[in-house]
Design a protein around this motif. Structure first.
Motif, PDB file in Angstrom:
ATOM      1  N   THR A   1       5.125  -2.371   2.656  1.00 32.13           N
ATOM      2  CA  THR A   1       6.509  -2.457   2.182  1.00 32.13           C
ATOM      3  C   THR A   1       6.581  -2.273   0.668  1.00 32.13           C
ATOM      4  N   LEU A   2       5.709  -2.965  -0.066  1.00 36.33           N
ATOM      5  CA  LEU A   2       5.695  -2.826  -1.520  1.00 36.33           C
ATOM      6  C   LEU A   2       5.376  -1.391  -1.931  1.00 36.33           C
ATOM      7  N   ALA A   3       4.360  -0.797  -1.296  1.00 38.68           N
ATOM      8  CA  ALA A   3       3.979   0.574  -1.642  1.00 38.68           C
ATOM      9  C   ALA A   3       5.128   1.537  -1.376  1.00 38.68           C
ATOM     10  N   ASN A   4       5.816   1.357  -0.233  1.00 39.83           N
ATOM     11  CA  ASN A   4       6.938   2.245   0.083  1.00 39.83           C
ATOM     12  C   ASN A   4       8.065   2.109  -0.928  1.00 39.83           C
ATOM     13  N   ARG A   5       8.380   0.888  -1.337  1.00 42.17           N
ATOM     14  CA  ARG A   5       9.468   0.710  -2.309  1.00 42.17           C
ATOM     15  C   ARG A   5       9.108   1.307  -3.661  1.00 42.17           C
ATOM     16  N   LEU A   6       7.830   1.290  -3.980  1.00 39.32           N
ATOM     17  CA  LEU A   6       7.393   1.846  -5.259  1.00 39.32           C
ATOM     18  C   LEU A   6       7.498   3.370  -5.307  1.00 39.32           C
ATOM     19  N   VAL A   7       7.598   4.026  -4.150  1.00 46.36           N
ATOM     20  CA  VAL A   7       7.745   5.489  -4.140  1.00 46.36           C
ATOM     21  C   VAL A   7       9.103   5.913  -3.599  1.00 46.36           C
ATOM     22  N   GLY A   8      10.042   4.957  -3.488  1.00 46.65           N
ATOM     23  CA  GLY A   8      11.407   5.306  -3.101  1.00 46.65           C
ATOM     24  C   GLY A   8      11.625   5.505  -1.620  1.00 46.65           C
ATOM     25  N   ASN A   9      10.694   5.018  -0.781  1.00 44.45           N
ATOM     26  CA  ASN A   9      10.835   5.167   0.667  1.00 44.45           C
ATOM     27  C   ASN A   9      11.546   3.968   1.279  1.00 44.45           C
ATOM     28  N   ASP A  10      12.039   4.147   2.502  1.00 41.18           N
ATOM     29  CA  ASP A  10      12.414   3.007   3.324  1.00 41.18           C
ATOM     30  C   ASP A  10      11.146   2.220   3.669  1.00 41.18           C
TER      31      ASP A  10
END
Length: 355
Positions: free
Chosen positions: A38-47
């Motif tokens: 979740t953290l990694a996805n938010r850091l690249v603008g993903n859901d």
């Protein structure tokens, strides 16, 4: 495309899991550390549910054929991008032709862990099966051809919602949550605390065994995998060794086989089991188990349902604070992520370690 130059010990495509099919014997699977993905996805603008790569014990290498943006979260395996250090929980731009390399466990890390998760802007664009892109390694479906990655595999990248300017934006990062209770930090040699609720068969165990569950230090053995973590420590014994009917189990369930040595079930575990369930690791602490190093030490901490719900609420507040910090830094935040409290300024880092 992402080209797999070296797959490492066990790398697979995973999102947050395949839910709603347990009645058919299909496990939820997904990233064993949902918080890290979740953290990694938010850091690249993903859901949050975008598919990324789960990487076990590092020693892997990937080449990017197009410009994009990536983030690693979880354990530190000395990652480099074209030789430049890449730290966990940092969002960095990638140019076409660059190569990401993960070495082994970082000797400088406080906890030499087991897994890391890689997110790429747009996600890994494999076909959804039963509502998920996760790889079911046991059943052989989902992810990339239903299996772990191999050398030469080519993984498609989805379309990112980030603008070209945001894709190229300078690196920035987050501070990871601590290993201790409520995000506090734990010293390198201290056991990792896991909050546990007593299980349905807890009272079937002897008084001495029940006390040992909480007082003993447990070791994660190398006989652990995505199905479960086998622990070594004192033997837990029931008052009477009688057969049991199979019953439902979930990730976090602590089963005790005839050996008396507990097994904590993970995302790829079976959906039912016949061993007594002495406890259940609360959902808010499952990420620690996913990252716990082989031969690492665990300490079970007894909690009740109220404390378990409070811990989950605390993790969701942390994620909402992350969103607040990202938004204040001008980074897009998915509308699905509620923001409830401001993030302390020191949690968002403004420059890359490589700068």
């Amino acid at each position: 495309m992402i080209v797999v130059v070296r797959p490492g010990m066990l790398s697979s495509v995973q999102d947050l899991g395949r839910y709603g099919h347990r009645q058919f014997g299909i496990c939820p699977g997904g990233a064993l550390d949902a918080l890290a993905l979740t953290l990694a996805n938010r850091l690249v603008g993903n859901d949050d549910n975008a598919a990324g790569l789960e990487l076990t014990m590092g020693r892997c290498e990937f080449r990017f054929e197009t410009g994009t943006r990536i983030a690693l979260a979880g354990d530190d395996f000395g990652a480099t991008l074209d030789g430049v250090p890449l730290w966990p929980n940092w969002s960095v731009p990638v140019s076409a032709g660059q190569t990401l390399v993960l070495a082994g466990a970082n000797a400088k890390s406080a906890k030499q862990g087991l897994r890391s998760w890689l997110a790429v802007a747009g996600g890994i664009d494999v076909v959804q099966i039963l509502g998920s892109r996760s790889t079911d390694l046991k059943a052989g479906f989902g992810g990339h051809q239903g299996r772990a990655l191999k050398k030469g595999d080519r993984l498609p990248i989805g379309v990112s919602t980030l603008t070209p300017a945001l894709l190229r934006r300078r690196a920035f990062g987050l501070r990871a949550p601590g290993w201790g209770i409520d995000g506090h930090h734990v010293s390198a040699n201290a056991p990792i605390p896991l909050r546990v609720m007593p299980g349905p068969e807890f009272d079937q165990f002897t008084v001495a065994s029940r006390e040992l569950l909480w007082s003993a230090t447990w070791r994660v053995t190398p006989q652990s995998n995505r199905m479960g973590s086998r622990l070594d420590g004192p033997e837990l014994r029931r008052k009477r060794n009688v057969d049991m009917l199979s019953a439902g189990v979930i990730p976090g369930t602590i089963q005790v086989p005839p050996s008396g040595k507990p097994i904590i079930l993970m995302g790829d575990a079976q959906t039912t089991g016949g061993y007594p369930r002495v406890g259940v690791v609360i959902r808010a602490d499952l990420w620690k188990l996913a990252q716990a190093p082989l031969n690492g030490q665990l300490q079970m901490v007894r909690v009740d349902a109220t404390e378990a719900l409070a811990a989950w609420d605390g993790q969701q507040r942390y994620l909402a604070q992350v969103d607040q910090g990202l938004a204040s830094a001008g980074w897009p935040v998915s509308s699905q992520n509620a923001v409830v409290e401001p993030l302390p300024r020191e949690v968002i880092e403004g420059t890359s370690h490589a700068d």
